[in-house]
Design an enzyme around this catalytic site. Structure first.
Site, PDB file in Angstrom:
ATOM      1  N   SER A   1       0.894  -0.943  -0.394  1.00 50.68           N
ATOM      2  CA  SER A   1       0.218  -0.141  -0.198  1.00 50.68           C
ATOM      3  C   SER A   1       0.579   1.306   0.210  1.00 50.68           C
ATOM      4  CB  SER A   1      -1.095   0.207   1.042  1.00 50.68           C
ATOM      5  OG  SER A   1      -1.975   0.248   0.909  1.00 50.68           O
TER       6      SER A   1
ATOM      7  N   ASP B   1      -7.895  -4.813  -5.591  1.00 51.64           N
ATOM      8  CA  ASP B   1      -6.689  -3.723  -4.935  1.00 51.64           C
ATOM      9  C   ASP B   1      -7.426  -2.694  -5.006  1.00 51.64           C
ATOM     10  OD1 ASP B   1      -4.871  -2.847  -3.703  1.00 51.64           O
ATOM     11  OD2 ASP B   1      -3.478  -2.925  -4.768  1.00 51.64           O
TER      12      ASP B   1
ATOM     13  N   HIS C   1      -7.400  -5.614  -1.256  1.00 46.36           N
ATOM     14  CA  HIS C   1      -5.814  -5.100  -0.690  1.00 46.36           C
ATOM     15  C   HIS C   1      -4.898  -5.555  -0.044  1.00 46.36           C
ATOM     16  CE1 HIS C   1      -3.968  -1.122  -0.274  1.00 46.36           C
ATOM     17  NE2 HIS C   1      -4.113  -1.181   0.251  1.00 46.36           N
TER      18      HIS C   1
END
Length: 550
Positions: free
Chosen positions: A124, A250, A281
């Site tokens: 991320s 995601d 994610h």
């Protein structure tokens, strides 16, 4: 099935590791960042894999991947980003990560415990920090493995998609606080509606939440892609080994394939790999998502492959990883992995599916057909109709919305493989000076569930440029063409393809008030818009699917 040839995974060299706490890493402006090490009980110097995170380096240290790396002869290093937790300075999202990343990599390379070979990994925002560091081309950074990294442009995914602001960024700002977490369980973030999301104008959302954020206020002053945003884009380096990992659902999806494409166009093409799984994610944790079971191959020995990747590019181990297929994508519906030579996949045919009268969707072009109409009222509380959860959620429960139109194909008689970027060519008109278009692609199952695949969005004023907005001529049919991210699906016989068109994806994205104000982030003047979606000869709206026929 064997996804990767990881049978020659190097053995565990030691079970004994130790943590070194609180090293201080000086930045070029004098600010010091905090760094911890997870060190194996092995003689050095050793290669180092760095994680740079704003989410507390301490919470990362026990991760399975890092323990495996340490046991196989790597030092894992964990760095709090500037202004976060034990690092000094002030946190400004994205703004300082390039220089700070470069300085941290090169400081590590100069230490007696490092052999001069540095890699990076993380997910991320921790995927983004790798690209920022790499963009400065630190000479000792040899390989990165970003999980679920956002793309370079902050207008391509987060915090802005096609001009539409990701409302969950406000909850992220609340949770982040000044230095440390302000939520008891940050993992629940971005999954539920928060009352302050309803605030207009958007710029006042944090005030309604009871917090303040200088970086939020600064972003709200920049409603176009100006130099403020361009300075936060990262460049792709010429020579770097990269393993990009993401999932079809995601929230930062387009980053991995876009970055892969950019690096494959450069001199280090042979060092690039891309993995896209049936994951949200948080990747590779379950074979099931939103009630859909993707089968036993959905979860793979991913960390073993990451170790082989670092072995090749940080240790120089001749394991042949660069001779393997560089692209691995999981095709849902078929529930199988495909190993490919490139992305987008070779042999893909762009097939338009045209919007038709009475809600039809067909490869056949329309003739003379009247447009479909709906009214979009930004003040309507019924807008919150689609799930905030990532994955193949069932859109059937939100169908039909009164502020949307739906186009659905006839049931398929044979399988249809759609793998790659999806685009929308939307002919539409509005009574307003500005408005939004949100389009979703779904797979309608025989039982009526409509499983979400991918989305696209465009704020009308940005139809020609994110740098130079142009308001609409009310009532004039206009072409809006935009990417809807990508999907990898086999539509099975009996299934139908559906496209959903609306002017709001609130509460995931902010509401366009339709007023045409110079700064929509600071506007609370609500204008109701009458919208028309056109599908006739010369104004043929369509979704373009990347069809693979093999």
């Amino acid at each position: 099935m064997v996804l990767f040839d990881d049978s020659e995974l190097p053995p565990v060299l030691t079970e004994t590791t130790r943590v070194v706490h609180g090293l201080r890493v000086p930045m070029r402006d004098g600010v010091e960042l905090s760094l911890d090490l997870l060190r194996p009980d092995l003689p050095g110097p050793l290669p180092v894999v760095l994680v740079r995170t704003p989410y507390d380096k301490v919470s990362s240290r026990e991760g399975e991947l890092y323990v495996k790396l340490a046991q196989r002869g790597y030092i894992a290093a964990f760095n709090d980003c500037r202004g976060r937790f034990n690092s000094d300075g002030v946190f400004r999202p994205q703004a300082d990560e390039a220089d700070d990343g470069y300085d941290t990599v090169e400081w590590i390379a100069a230490q007696e415990w490092c052999d001069g070979n540095v890699g990076m990994t993380g997910g991320s925002y921790g995927g983004q920090t790798q690209w920022y560091a790499a963009s400065r081309r630190p000479p000792h950074l040899k390989a990165i493995v970003p999980f679920c990294s956002p793309p370079s442009s902050l207008w391509r995914n987060e915090p802005i998609l096609g001009g539409c602001w990701l409302v969950g960024t406000a909850e992220w700002a609340v949770a982040m606080g000044a230095r440390s977490w302000q939520l008891l369980n940050p993992m629940t973030m971005l999954s539920e509606h928060q009352p302050y999301f309803d605030t207009l104008p958007l710029a006042d959302v944090l005030e309604a939440a009871g917090v303040s954020s200088p970086w939020w206020d600064e972003m709200m002053d920049h409603p176009v892609r100006d130099d403020f945003w361009k300075r936060r884009e990262y460049e792709h380096p010429e020579d770097l080994a990269v393993l990009n990992v993401t999932g079809w659902w995601d929230m930062n999806f387009p980053g991995a394939p876009l970055n892969f494409e950019a690096m494959r166009a450069g001199p280090s093409a042979a060092k690039q790999q891309l993995v896209i799984g049936p994951w949200p994610h948080i990747v590779n944790t379950s074979r099931e998502l939103n009630g859909v079971d993707f089968g036993p191959d959905a979860v793979i020995p991913l960390y073993d492959h990451v170790i082989r990747f670092f072995d090749r590019w940080l240790k120089g181990v001749g394991n042949g990883i660069e001779d393997e297929k560089p692209v691995h994508v999981f095709v849902t519906g078929a529930n199988q992995w495909w190993a490919e030579d490139e992305w987008p996949l070779s042999g893909t045919e762009d097939v338009p599916y045209y919007f038709r009268a009475e809600g039809g969707l067909s490869p056949e072009q329309p003739g003379s057909e009247p447009p479909d109409s709906y009214r979009y009222d930004p003040a309507d509380p019924g807008l919150r109709a689609w799930s905030l959860h990532d994955g193949p959620v069932d859109d059937g429960s939100a169908t039909p919305r009164k502020d949307a139109v739906y186009y659905t194909s006839e049931p398929l008689t044979e399988p249809l493989d759609v793998v790659g970027w999806v685009t929308c060519r939307l002919w539409a008109s509005s009574s307003a000076l500005d408005t939004d278009w949100h389009v979703r692609l779904t797979d309608v199952h025989p039982d009526g569930t409509a499983r979400f695949l991918c989305r696209g969005a465009l704020r009308a004023r940005f139809r020609n440029s994110f740098d130079h907005p142009e308001l609409l001529e009310p009532g004039k049919p206009t072409l809006f063409e935009f990417t809807m991210d990508a999907t990898g699906v086999r539509f099975l016989p009996g299934h139908r393809i559906r496209v959903e068109v609306s002017s709001s994806a609130f509460n995931r994205y902010d509401r366009n008030t339709n007023s045409g104000a110079d700064n929509p982030f600071k506007d609370d003047t609500v204008v109701v818009a009458d919208q028309q979606i056109h599908h006739e000869a010369g104004l043929a709206s369509a979704v373009v699917l990347p069809v693979v026929r093999r």
